[in-house]
Design a protein around this motif. Structure first.
Motif: not given
Length: 147
Positions: A101-115
């Motif tokens: 339920e708490k998975i999050s994601a961001s995209y910056d400078n061509g890199v996708l980060s998933v927490t």
């Protein structure tokens, strides 16, 4: 400047692009590590429109999809075209102990980060020890101090 034409290299390039198209979605290179109570996934997706990234969780399966499209212009004549439009797909089995339920994601400078956070019940915890005489937790430090 003189240039030479190598028909084998051109054939190799064309065959490679045809075979790539037949393979379907490509895998995206990624790193995955644990930092405390969180897993962090970093995936390379250069040239991807963040709006095309789709991340979903179905049970314990995390799926990441992305699409790279190339600009199309009327009257455009390509001189060279090495970057291909492509679909990217990565699926990971999360296993037990993940707070989906708490998975999050961001995209910056061509890199996708998933927490990906670890659930509270999967975190290490201390277990209180009780004595047979009462139900209060035994003070282990006090017992060793009296010896």
């Amino acid at each position: 400047m003189a240039t030479s034409f190598d028909p084998f290299r051109e054939f190799d390039r064309m065959a490679g692009s045809v075979l790539d198209a037949m393979q379907g979605p490509r895998k995206m290179p990624m790193d995955l590590y644990r930092d405390g109570d969180t897993y962090v996934l970093s995936a390379d997706l250069p040239g991807i429109d963040p709006g095309s990234v789709d991340i979903d969780v179905d049970g314990q399966l995390l799926t990441i999809r992305a699409e790279r499209t190339l600009p199309k212009g009327e009257g455009v004549k390509w001189i060279t075209r090495e970057r291909q439009a492509a679909s990217y797909l990565r699926q990971l089995s999360l296993g037990q102990g993940i707070d989906t339920e708490k998975i999050s994601a961001s995209y910056d400078n061509g890199v996708l980060s998933v927490t990906i956070p670890v659930s509270e019940r999967a975190k290490p915890r201390k277990i209180a020890v009780t004595t047979a005489n009462d139900s209060a937790p035994a003070a282990i430090e006090d017992a060793t101090a009296q010896s």
